[in-house]
Design a protein around this motif. Structure first.
Motif, mmCIF file in Angstrom:
data_model
loop_
_atom_site.group_PDB
_atom_site.id
_atom_site.type_symbol
_atom_site.label_atom_id
_atom_site.label_comp_id
_atom_site.label_asym_id
_atom_site.label_seq_id
_atom_site.Cartn_x
_atom_site.Cartn_y
_atom_site.Cartn_z
ATOM 1 N N MET A 134 -0.178 -12.965 5.242
ATOM 2 C CA MET A 134 -1.242 -13.981 5.251
ATOM 3 C C MET A 134 -2.145 -13.887 4.017
ATOM 4 N N HIS A 135 -1.637 -13.248 2.955
ATOM 5 C CA HIS A 135 -2.385 -13.102 1.702
ATOM 6 C C HIS A 135 -3.754 -12.444 1.914
ATOM 7 N N ARG A 136 -3.785 -11.444 2.780
ATOM 8 C CA ARG A 136 -5.046 -10.756 3.101
ATOM 9 C C ARG A 136 -5.373 -9.682 2.065
ATOM 10 N N TYR A 137 -5.293 -10.039 0.809
ATOM 11 C CA TYR A 137 -5.552 -9.100 -0.280
ATOM 12 C C TYR A 137 -6.981 -8.575 -0.264
ATOM 13 N N ASP A 138 -7.875 -9.350 0.315
ATOM 14 C CA ASP A 138 -9.272 -8.924 0.378
ATOM 15 C C ASP A 138 -9.489 -7.767 1.352
ATOM 16 N N THR A 139 -8.453 -7.384 2.092
ATOM 17 C CA THR A 139 -8.564 -6.261 3.032
ATOM 18 C C THR A 139 -8.155 -4.940 2.391
ATOM 19 N N LEU A 140 -7.843 -4.980 1.095
ATOM 20 C CA LEU A 140 -7.362 -3.784 0.409
ATOM 21 C C LEU A 140 -8.224 -3.475 -0.810
ATOM 22 N N HIS A 141 -8.308 -2.191 -1.129
ATOM 23 C CA HIS A 141 -9.121 -1.751 -2.260
ATOM 24 C C HIS A 141 -8.467 -0.543 -2.912
ATOM 25 N N LEU A 142 -8.497 -0.498 -4.247
ATOM 26 C CA LEU A 142 -7.964 0.644 -4.994
ATOM 27 C C LEU A 142 -9.100 1.420 -5.639
ATOM 28 N N SER A 143 -9.042 2.733 -5.535
ATOM 29 C CA SER A 143 -9.977 3.627 -6.227
ATOM 30 C C SER A 143 -9.153 4.524 -7.133
ATOM 31 N N VAL A 144 -9.357 4.411 -8.440
ATOM 32 C CA VAL A 144 -8.649 5.263 -9.397
ATOM 33 C C VAL A 144 -9.524 6.466 -9.682
ATOM 34 N N ILE A 145 -9.004 7.647 -9.363
ATOM 35 C CA ILE A 145 -9.791 8.875 -9.494
ATOM 36 C C ILE A 145 -9.145 9.796 -10.522
ATOM 37 N N THR A 146 -9.890 10.059 -11.590
ATOM 38 C CA THR A 146 -9.449 11.020 -12.599
ATOM 39 C C THR A 146 -10.472 12.136 -12.781
ATOM 40 N N ASP A 147 -11.614 12.011 -12.130
ATOM 41 C CA ASP A 147 -12.666 13.021 -12.204
ATOM 42 C C ASP A 147 -12.184 14.292 -11.508
ATOM 43 N N ARG A 148 -12.074 15.369 -12.258
ATOM 44 C CA ARG A 148 -11.547 16.642 -11.733
ATOM 45 C C ARG A 148 -12.360 17.159 -10.540
ATOM 46 N N ASP A 149 -13.669 16.982 -10.581
ATOM 47 C CA ASP A 149 -14.504 17.461 -9.474
ATOM 48 C C ASP A 149 -14.211 16.689 -8.186
ATOM 49 N N VAL A 150 -14.014 15.390 -8.303
ATOM 50 C CA VAL A 150 -13.705 14.576 -7.118
ATOM 51 C C VAL A 150 -12.315 14.925 -6.599
ATOM 52 N N LEU A 151 -11.358 15.105 -7.492
ATOM 53 C CA LEU A 151 -10.014 15.527 -7.074
ATOM 54 C C LEU A 151 -10.068 16.869 -6.347
ATOM 55 N N GLU A 152 -10.886 17.769 -6.841
ATOM 56 C CA GLU A 152 -11.036 19.086 -6.192
ATOM 57 C C GLU A 152 -11.690 18.944 -4.815
ATOM 58 N N ARG A 153 -12.643 18.046 -4.684
ATOM 59 C CA ARG A 153 -13.264 17.825 -3.363
ATOM 60 C C ARG A 153 -12.241 17.296 -2.363
ATOM 61 N N ILE A 154 -11.368 16.396 -2.816
ATOM 62 C CA ILE A 154 -10.304 15.878 -1.946
ATOM 63 C C ILE A 154 -9.373 17.014 -1.555
ATOM 64 N N ARG A 155 -8.993 17.836 -2.527
ATOM 65 C CA ARG A 155 -8.120 18.972 -2.254
ATOM 66 C C ARG A 155 -8.742 19.908 -1.225
ATOM 67 N N ARG A 156 -10.029 20.202 -1.387
ATOM 68 C CA ARG A 156 -10.710 21.110 -0.439
ATOM 69 C C ARG A 156 -10.765 20.529 0.963
ATOM 70 N N CYS A 157 -10.996 19.231 1.091
ATOM 71 C CA CYS A 157 -10.990 18.592 2.423
ATOM 72 C C CYS A 157 -9.627 18.768 3.081
ATOM 73 N N ALA A 158 -8.588 18.513 2.333
ATOM 74 C CA ALA A 158 -7.228 18.630 2.868
ATOM 75 C C ALA A 158 -6.889 20.074 3.198
ATOM 76 N N ALA A 159 -7.293 20.990 2.337
ATOM 77 C CA ALA A 159 -7.023 22.415 2.572
ATOM 78 C C ALA A 159 -7.725 22.885 3.837
ATOM 79 N N ALA A 160 -8.971 22.464 4.031
ATOM 80 C CA ALA A 160 -9.708 22.841 5.236
ATOM 81 C C ALA A 160 -9.035 22.264 6.479
ATOM 82 N N ALA A 161 -8.591 21.028 6.406
ATOM 83 C CA ALA A 161 -7.917 20.397 7.550
ATOM 84 C C ALA A 161 -6.611 21.110 7.878
ATOM 85 N N ALA A 162 -5.936 21.614 6.847
ATOM 86 C CA ALA A 162 -4.662 22.316 7.050
ATOM 87 C C ALA A 162 -4.866 23.773 7.449
#
Length: 174
Positions: free
Chosen positions: A40-68
Motif C-alpha cells: 500500500m506504499h506505506r513508505y511513511d511507516t519506515l525510517h533509516l538511521s545511519v550510524i557511524t559514530d563509534r560511541d553509539v555503535l558501542e552503546r548498541i553493542r553493550r545493550c546487546a551484550a547485556a541482553a545476551a
C-alpha cells in the motif's frame, strides 16, 4: 556485478575491519532501500538511521551484550557502519516491510564490494533503551526493528558455488 553474481557473493560477515565506509557507498545502499516493496506504499511507516559514530555503535553493542548475558559479545562484529530500519507499524507487517528494505541494502552493499550482516537481536535490545533510541534519531512513534552492518571484511570470502540452503524444498503446482 550481474545480479546472479551478487546473490552468490552475498555472505554474512562476522569480522569487519575498522576502515570507514565511504559516504557515497552508504548513499547507494540507503537508496537501494527506497526501492524495496512495501504494501500500500506505506513508505511513511519506515525510517533509516545511519550510524557511524563509534560511541553509539558501542552503546548498541553493550545493550546487546547485556541482553545476551555476555559482556564481551559483539553482534556488530566491529562493523564501522550500521543502518537501522525502524517502523511505526507493529507486529508481523512491520518485520516484513523492514526485511524488504534490509535485503535490498544487503545486496547493494555486496554489489558495492562491501561486507555486510543482517543484525536483528542487537537492535531489539537497543530498542529497549529510550535514550539510545533518541540518540539514533529514531522518530517518535517508531521502533527500531532490524539493521544492516556494513564495512570491509577482515577475511573476504569467495562467492558461493552452490546455495548454502539445501533444505528448502521447491514444489511446482501446475
Amino acid at each position: 556485478m550481474q545480479f546472479p553474481e551478487v546473490l552468490k557473493a552475498r555472505v554474512s560477515t562476522r569480522d569487519f575491519t575498522d576502515r570507514p565506509v565511504p559516504a557515497e557507498a552508504i548513499g547507494t545502499i540507503t537508496e537501494a532501500a527506497l526501492y524495496a516493496p512495501v504494501g500500500m506504499h506505506r513508505y511513511d511507516t519506515l525510517h533509516l538511521s545511519v550510524i557511524t559514530d563509534r560511541d553509539v555503535l558501542e552503546r548498541i553493542r553493550r545493550c546487546a551484550a547485556a541482553a545476551a548475558g555476555d559482556e564481551k559479545a559483539d553482534p556488530l562484529h566491529g562493523a564501522p557502519a550500521l543502518i537501522v530500519v525502524s517502523s511505526s507499524q507493529e507486529g508481523t507487517i512491520a518485520g516484513l516491510y523492514v526485511s524488504c528494505l534490509v535485503e535490498n541494502m544487503l545486496l547493494a552493499a555486496t554489489d558495492a564490494g562491501l561486507a555486510n550482516l543482517y543484525v536483528r537481536g542487537a537492535i531489539d535490545a537497543a530498542a529497549k533503551d529510550a535514550a539510545l533510541v533518541k540518540t539514533m534519531k529514531v522518530p517518535d512513534g517508531f521502533t527500531p526493528v532490524a539493521s544492516v552492518a556494513i564495512g570491509y571484511a577482515a577475511s573476504p570470502e569467495a562467492p558461493r558455488e552452490t546455495p548454502k540452503n539445501n533444505a528448502t524444498k521447491i514444489d511446482f503446482v501446475q
